[in-house]
Enzyme design. Structure first.
Site: not given
Length: 388
Positions: A261-263
């Site tokens: 996940f790239e937040i």
């Protein structure tokens, strides 16, 4: 300053654990290679300390693999605060969530790359590597060492060998011993929900891949209005990454659901302004990132077990597919005997194929046998009637 430094953040987490010993525990794992040492703190969430219950759904989350991505470790702290019920999410059905959390064991690595984080805090705001200049997300064994045309040794140094770095050794040991059902490696730099593969521009085949796609699409539209990039990391970001943690976790450790996940990411930031590129710089955005992604993780906690068919079902604990049995057998052998047993994974697909062919042959033979018996009964002459 809206961010904790590394020492203060870990102090906050340790205090949280101390206040909630019935839910949280913490341990420090250590490793060393050629004079370079690393420590990784691991926080375990498990209600009433039922961690050894094999029916529990196991989740492994890791944050701060790249030093410059400070926002990821802040999210780790927020998730732990919500799990301990010191903070709350709006619109969260607490009763329903408590029912879900009763069945989970969650291990959280709040800051995987502590040595690299200290280099960032010392002023090198673009540093993503560990304390001796190795990118920990290129140091795993799947397709390790392959260099693309745009290879940047500063950004993507894979180390001298797979698992040459103590941090990677610790994470591998943790993953193989814990045997999670679900893994998430949390980064920043963009907004994305990625699944394997990173070293190919395709996603895996099979039912597990279908479930991962369903999960990321649901999270994307439920929490981010479809703004996140989704799909395989290698097929979505415009470059292939070799030797990543998520590809190893999915391909070798056989974790059925593995995500990156790239937040957060600021695409308008200048190339040299790494802090702004990877971290929100105002309080409003900072809070929004933590709130939105915390909510997404709790959706993941709720629906991940359901997608894998491991939630709210006593039968799921009794009936195990042949694929799951073989995966579990090989994983347990590797856990017991170490890296030598990884050779078994190379033949896993062939073993499955032979078992399926064997089972299919048995079914066909059984069908033919039953058909033959039925025909023989139909052709048997009537018995003569004896005179009375």
């Amino acid at each position: 300053m809206i961010f904790f430094n590394s020492a203060d953040l870990m102090e906050e987490i340790e205090a949280l654990v101390h206040r909630h010993p019935n839910k949280l525990s913490i341990e420090t794992m250590e490793s060393e290679n050629k004079g370079y040492e690393a420590q990784v703190a691991v926080v375990t969430y498990c209600r009433d300390r039922k961690e050894d219950d094999k029916s529990m759904f196991r989740i492994l989350l890791t944050f701060g693999q790249h030093g410059r991505e400070l926002i990821t470790s802040e999210l780790a702290l927020r998730i732990l605060s919500i799990l301990s019920e010191e903070e709350f999410l709006p619109k969260l059905d607490r009763k329903s969530m408590n029912s879900t959390l009763d069945k989970l064991v969650i291990k959280v690595v709040p800051m995987e790359n502590l040595n690299g984080r200290k280099r960032v805090e010392a002023g090198d705001l673009c540093e993503r590597r560990n304390g001796r200049g190795v990118d920990l997300n290129r140091n795993w064994s799947v397709d390790w060492g392959k260099k693309e045309k745009d290879y940047d040794p500063y950004e993507k140094n894979p180390g001298t060998a797979p698992f040459s770095e103590p941090e990677s050794q610790i994470m591998r040991k943790l993953a193989l011993s814990f045997e999670p059902h679900l893994w998430v490696n949390v980064h920043s730099g963009m907004q994305a929900l990625f699944m394997p593969y990173d070293h190919r521009n395709t996603t895996p085949d099979g039912s597990s891949s279908v479930k991962m796609k369903k999960m990321v699409n649901d999270l994307n539209y439920r929490h981010f209005q479809g703004h996140c990039m989704t799909g395989s990391g290698g097929g979505s970001v415009g470059y292939l990454a070799h030797g990543t943690a998520t590809d190893y976790i999915y391909d070798v450790a056989k974790v059925p659901m593995a995500f990156t996940f790239e937040i957060y990411g600021d695409e308008s930031a200048p190339a040299k302004d790494c802090f702004r590129m990877f971290n929100p710089t105002n309080l409003t955005t900072f809070k929004a990132v933590l709130n939105d992604w915390s909510a997404a993780f709790f959706t993941l906690f709720k629906f991940g077990p359901q997608l894998l068919g491991l939630a709210n079902s006593e039968e799921s604990a009794k009936w195990v597919s042949i694929d799951d049995y073989l995966d579990g057998y090989l994983m347990s052998r590797r856990n017991r005997y170490g890296k030598e047993m990884e050779v078994f994974e190379l033949g896993l697909q062939e073993i499955r194929s032979y078992f399926r062919l064997f089972m299919l042959s048995c079914i066909i033979l059984m069908f033919m046998f039953c058909t033959r018996i039925s025909k023989s009964k139909l052709q048997r002459p009537n018995a003569p009637v004896l005179p009375t």
